[in-house]
Write a protein that holds these residues in place. Structure first.
Motif, PDB file in Angstrom:
ATOM      1  N   SER A  60       0.928  -1.243   0.040  1.00  0.00           N
ATOM      2  CA  SER A  60      -0.394   0.201  -0.422  1.00  0.00           C
ATOM      3  C   SER A  60       1.035   0.903   0.057  1.00  0.00           C
ATOM      4  O   SER A  60       0.715   1.889  -0.461  1.00  0.00           O
ATOM      5  CB  SER A  60      -0.888  -0.017   0.966  1.00  0.00           C
ATOM      6  N   VAL A  61       2.429   0.857   0.521  1.00  0.00           N
ATOM      7  CA  VAL A  61       3.091   2.252   1.007  1.00  0.00           C
ATOM      8  C   VAL A  61       3.809   2.287  -0.935  1.00  0.00           C
ATOM      9  O   VAL A  61       3.523   3.217  -1.303  1.00  0.00           O
ATOM     10  CB  VAL A  61       4.241   1.894   1.864  1.00  0.00           C
ATOM     11  N   ASP A  62       4.170   1.432  -1.457  1.00  0.00           N
ATOM     12  CA  ASP A  62       4.520   1.179  -3.102  1.00  0.00           C
ATOM     13  C   ASP A  62       4.026   2.120  -3.636  1.00  0.00           C
ATOM     14  O   ASP A  62       3.988   2.687  -4.468  1.00  0.00           O
ATOM     15  CB  ASP A  62       4.662   0.296  -3.452  1.00  0.00           C
ATOM     16  N   ARG A  63       2.039   1.731  -3.144  1.00  0.00           N
ATOM     17  CA  ARG A  63       1.154   1.739  -4.304  1.00  0.00           C
ATOM     18  C   ARG A  63       1.599   3.867  -4.354  1.00  0.00           C
ATOM     19  O   ARG A  63       1.205   4.307  -5.521  1.00  0.00           O
ATOM     20  CB  ARG A  63      -0.309   1.543  -4.028  1.00  0.00           C
ATOM     21  N   MET A  94       1.806   9.222  -6.158  1.00  0.00           N
ATOM     22  CA  MET A  94       2.509  10.657  -5.403  1.00  0.00           C
ATOM     23  C   MET A  94       3.373  11.227  -6.584  1.00  0.00           C
ATOM     24  O   MET A  94       2.882  12.143  -7.956  1.00  0.00           O
ATOM     25  CB  MET A  94       3.149  10.552  -4.733  1.00  0.00           C
ATOM     26  N   LYS A  95       4.116   9.850  -7.456  1.00  0.00           N
ATOM     27  CA  LYS A  95       4.928   9.990  -8.245  1.00  0.00           C
ATOM     28  C   LYS A  95       4.472  10.283  -9.887  1.00  0.00           C
ATOM     29  O   LYS A  95       5.011  11.439 -11.005  1.00  0.00           O
ATOM     30  CB  LYS A  95       6.421   8.983  -9.056  1.00  0.00           C
ATOM     31  N   HIS A 124      -0.225   8.175   3.336  1.00  0.00           N
ATOM     32  CA  HIS A 124       0.842   7.805   3.922  1.00  0.00           C
ATOM     33  C   HIS A 124       1.981   8.468   3.811  1.00  0.00           C
ATOM     34  O   HIS A 124       1.902  10.109   3.609  1.00  0.00           O
ATOM     35  CB  HIS A 124       1.362   6.486   3.723  1.00  0.00           C
ATOM     36  N   TYR A 125       2.623   8.022   5.224  1.00  0.00           N
ATOM     37  CA  TYR A 125       3.607   9.086   4.934  1.00  0.00           C
ATOM     38  C   TYR A 125       4.897   8.998   4.053  1.00  0.00           C
ATOM     39  O   TYR A 125       5.905   8.754   4.422  1.00  0.00           O
ATOM     40  CB  TYR A 125       4.637   9.276   6.763  1.00  0.00           C
ATOM     41  N   MET A 149     -10.261   2.959 -16.312  1.00  0.00           N
ATOM     42  CA  MET A 149      -9.584   4.294 -16.070  1.00  0.00           C
ATOM     43  C   MET A 149      -9.755   4.299 -13.496  1.00  0.00           C
ATOM     44  O   MET A 149      -8.559   4.557 -13.754  1.00  0.00           O
ATOM     45  CB  MET A 149     -10.376   5.460 -16.218  1.00  0.00           C
ATOM     46  N   GLN A 150     -11.015   4.226 -13.220  1.00  0.00           N
ATOM     47  CA  GLN A 150     -10.653   4.484 -12.185  1.00  0.00           C
ATOM     48  C   GLN A 150     -10.291   3.545 -11.147  1.00  0.00           C
ATOM     49  O   GLN A 150      -9.880   4.038 -10.134  1.00  0.00           O
ATOM     50  CB  GLN A 150     -12.831   4.316 -11.659  1.00  0.00           C
ATOM     51  N   SER A 151      -9.627   2.315 -11.418  1.00  0.00           N
ATOM     52  CA  SER A 151      -9.214   1.401 -10.885  1.00  0.00           C
ATOM     53  C   SER A 151      -7.707   1.964 -10.672  1.00  0.00           C
ATOM     54  O   SER A 151      -6.746   1.904  -9.554  1.00  0.00           O
ATOM     55  CB  SER A 151      -9.262  -0.334 -11.478  1.00  0.00           C
ATOM     56  N   GLU A 152      -6.541   3.099 -11.793  1.00  0.00           N
ATOM     57  CA  GLU A 152      -5.763   2.513 -11.673  1.00  0.00           C
ATOM     58  C   GLU A 152      -5.813   4.522 -11.172  1.00  0.00           C
ATOM     59  O   GLU A 152      -4.562   4.900 -11.047  1.00  0.00           O
ATOM     60  CB  GLU A 152      -5.599   3.099 -12.804  1.00  0.00           C
ATOM     61  N   MET A 153      -6.835   5.192 -11.108  1.00  0.00           N
ATOM     62  CA  MET A 153      -7.898   6.600 -11.407  1.00  0.00           C
ATOM     63  C   MET A 153      -8.400   6.941 -10.437  1.00  0.00           C
ATOM     64  O   MET A 153      -9.261   7.619 -11.073  1.00  0.00           O
ATOM     65  CB  MET A 153      -7.304   7.377 -12.377  1.00  0.00           C
TER      66      MET A 153
END
Lengths: 410, 277
Positions: B116-119, B124-125, B150-151, B223-227
């Motif tokens: 979940s953090v990696d995602r 974010m990128k 997440h942080y 689209m919504q599953s990725e964005m």
């Protein structure tokens, strides 16, 4: 009246949407820390947005111009189409790429073009854009150039010095299809260009005696695209063409593009909804070939018409036709066999191989690995589980069909 | 004996590492430690200032893979992250191959949180959008607003540094901010407020987004599953989406209904003439 930059962007992105690829992965890792400039690539690509068609937007995918002297029936930009025309100057493409990149909208540029004047003239302009981005602006983001058919070898070679990826579209799965629908294109020349590019990529990859450093030349390799559903080619034919391209020219990717209605369509082509499920099944079959150790012939062998089943995926389809190969014991089967189990992906198989060194695995362990136990259990045996009665069931296939739609009361 | 550890901010990895090291060397069992951090501090469990864990000297070795796992794990917003990481560290002292046991319950939970953090980092990128600020200096200045789950700001900032090296930028979030000035990265752990900036280039990007969309291939779920919608409010292109979806069918109909007997453009006729001579 001259069209504004925004108007031309609208026309030249609309014209580019029929190219399926938007990949920005698989190139060398690089960044701007030393140069103090702009741009990086870090192995895996990034999708910066998704359009409502579910496609990833990773690159600024535009045509330099949609004027074209070719008249390919399937193409929105063919010379006989009445679509609005526009052209960017090389400087405008460079500006758009850099300004979009700075705002983190994109990973880079995917530039294609209609053919103006002649192939070499068009290719020269495209090379200039890539060269300016790299040399004048120190841009280290991703660049994909679609090479122009019949362009001279020296221009392709120069393009390869600046681009991460080059592509040349095979357009249709058979030579006869290309000749029928793209009268100015020649399948033999397309393959010759691919072959020359492959040779150049191989040469650049050999470390030289002097420096041992490899020359940077098209680090993300070459790819191609073919249109599905415009001609009568079967899935077996399509997949065989792909297999030939992967093995003969070591392409990184073959893209399948479901033929989609275009404005002002040619009468030579069917007015159909794009066969999106067929396209999806072809990608799945392509994956089985590249990552799961399947031969192309195996994938379509059980289908007499050479067409993949639309209602179930090709891996499940193969398994149901080859039940004697199951159940596979997840505690002892080798990797090749595990990869054949419907519901086990490459990552899961690697996890299973790792985990079973420490304990005998049962269904509950698979559940922990986020495997759908319901889907796999007919095809495997595990600690405390044997599916004897399942694999022989006549209605096994029905168990995987989507549930019937509930009927409304009259 | 109960040990209470309260980490500053959201709990930086280095602080956790130092505390965990001392506690392991003291032999403190996982169930005897209460972890917390300033951000997630709610009741008065920590009201009485707790003595920082005694600094204990000694050597403690762990597989390198544990460090990269724990570093990512601690970015998660789950308050149990500190104790989970400590439990792994504790068990590693006896079970040296714990990290390879991918079906172990603690390992599974860790992997889930890390995923979940990696995602979140990946998104974010992808979805940070820089807007240009006015400025006179030699370097162009940009600012972005992003709302991560997440942080992860400290974790992703170096990516933006490597990529946008020649411009000054600030990424502000409700969980702190990161800034780059060409020399070094600066972090602030305080919650930020959303800046109000208009960038005209967004308009060109919206033009691109609307036109690269193919209405004949509508796949909204994909689209919504990725964005997911939670990102839409900070994406300049996203408010076009409802209209694009509404008009899609109509546009395809229009394409199909176009009369096919239009005369081709003149340059096509010229080309044909040239070819036939």
């Amino acid at each position: 009246m001259a069209k504004s930059l925004k108007d031309r962007l609208a026309i030249l992105s609309d014209a580019a949407k029929y190219d399926a690829s938007c990949a920005s992965s698989g190139t060398t890792k690089r960044n701007s820390l030393k140069s103090g400039g702009l741009g990086s690539t870090e192995g895996s690509g990034i999708c910066h947005a998704y359009a409502p068609d579910g496609r990833c937007i990773s690159l600024l995918k535009i045509l330099m111009t949609n004027f074209c002297i070719y008249d390919c029936a399937y193409c929105i930009n063919r010379s006989s189409s009445n679509v609005a025309r526009a052209r960017f100057t090389p400087d405008e493409v460079v500006w758009l790429t850099l300004e979009f990149y700075r705002r983190n909208y994109i990973e880079g540029l995917f530039l294609s073009s209609g053919i103006i004047q002649n192939s070499d003239y068009t290719m020269e302009q495209m090379v200039r854009i890539a060269k300016d981005l790299r040399l004048k602006h120190g841009f280290r983001g991703y660049i994909h150039l679609k090479t122009i058919p019949e362009a001279s070898a020296h221009l392709i070679e120069e393009a390869g010095l600046f681009a991460d990826r080059l592509s040349i579209n095979i357009e249709l799965p058979t030579d006869a299809g290309v000749e029928k629908f793209a009268p100015q294109k020649h399948p033999a020349n397309i393959r010759r260009s691919m072959g020359e590019l492959k040779t150049k990529i191989d040469e650049a990859h050999e470390p030289t005696l002097k420096s041992r450093r490899r020359k940077r030349f098209v680090p993300a390799g070459q790819s191609t695209q073919m249109i599905i559903g415009a001609d009568k080619a079967s899935d077996a034919t399509i997949l065989n063409t792909s297999a030939g391209l992967y093995s003969g020219y070591r392409l990184r990717r073959v893209y399948y593009s479901a033929f989609s209605p275009i404005p002002d369509a040619s009468q030579a082509l069917p007015l159909i909804r794009p066969p999106l499920m067929r396209e999806h099944r072809l990608y799945q079959a392509d994956w089985l070939y590249r990552f799961y150790g399947f031969n192309i012939d195996e994938i379509t062998a059980s289908q007499p018409d050479g067409m993949l089943e639309l209602d179930i995926d090709p891996k499940l389809s193969w398994a149901l036709a080859n039940r004697a190969r199951f159940p596979v014991d997840i505690n002892s089967a080798d990797k090749e066999l595990l990869l054949r189990v419907p519901g086990l992906g490459v990552k899961t198989v690697l996890s299973i191989l790792k985990a079973r060194k420490h304990k005998r695995l049962g269904l509950e362990d698979l559940a922990r690995l986020k495997v759908s136990v319901k889907k796999v259990k007919a095809f495997i045996s595990a600690s405390g589980w044997a599916p004897v009665s399942l694999i022989d069931r006549a209605d096994l296939r029905e168990m995987f069909n989507p549930p019937p739609e509930q009927l409304a009361l009259l | 004996m109960i040990h209470r550890v309260r980490l500053s901010g959201a709990g930086h990895f280095d602080d956790w590492r130092q505390a965990a090291r001392s506690l392991i060397l003291q032999g403190a069992e996982p169930r005897d430690i209460e972890w917390g951090c300033d951000y997630e501090y709610t009741d008065d469990l920590f009201a009485a200032p707790s003595a920082p864990p005694r600094a204990v000297t000694g050597t403690l070795s762990v597989p390198r893979a544990f460090l990269t796992l724990a570093e990512r794990l601690l970015c998660h917003n789950n308050p149990a992250r500190f104790s989970l990481a400590y439990r792994l560290l504790w068990r590693l002292q006896r079970e040296r191959n714990l990290l390879a046991q991918v079906t172990d319950a603690d390992m599974c939970q860790s992997h889930q949180l890390v995923k979940s953090v990696d995602r979140d980092c990946h998104k974010m990128k992808a979805f940070v959008r820089f807007k240009e600020m006015d400025g006179e200096g030699a370097r162009r200045r940009f600012v972005a607003w992003f709302e991560p789950d997440h942080y992860i700001i400290r974790r992703t900032a170096p990516f933006f540094q490597r990529r946008f090296t020649d411009m000054d930028w600030i990424i502000a979030t409700p969980k702190g901010s990161a800034a780059w000035d060409g020399q070094s990265l600066h972090f602030n752990d305080q919650p930020q407020t959303r800046p109000d900036i208009v960038d005209e280039t967004d308009d060109l990007w919206r033009t691109y987004f609307a036109n690269i969309f193919n209405p004949a291939r509508l796949k909204v779920k994909m689209m919504q599953s990725e964005m997911p919608k939670k990102y839409w409010k900070n994406l300049p292109e996203a408010d076009l989406i409802p209209q694009l979806i509404r008009d899609a069918d109509k546009r395809v109909q229009e394409m199909n209904n176009q009369t096919l007997n239009q005369t081709p453009p003149r340059f096509h006729q010229r080309l044909n003439k040239a070819r036939s001579t």
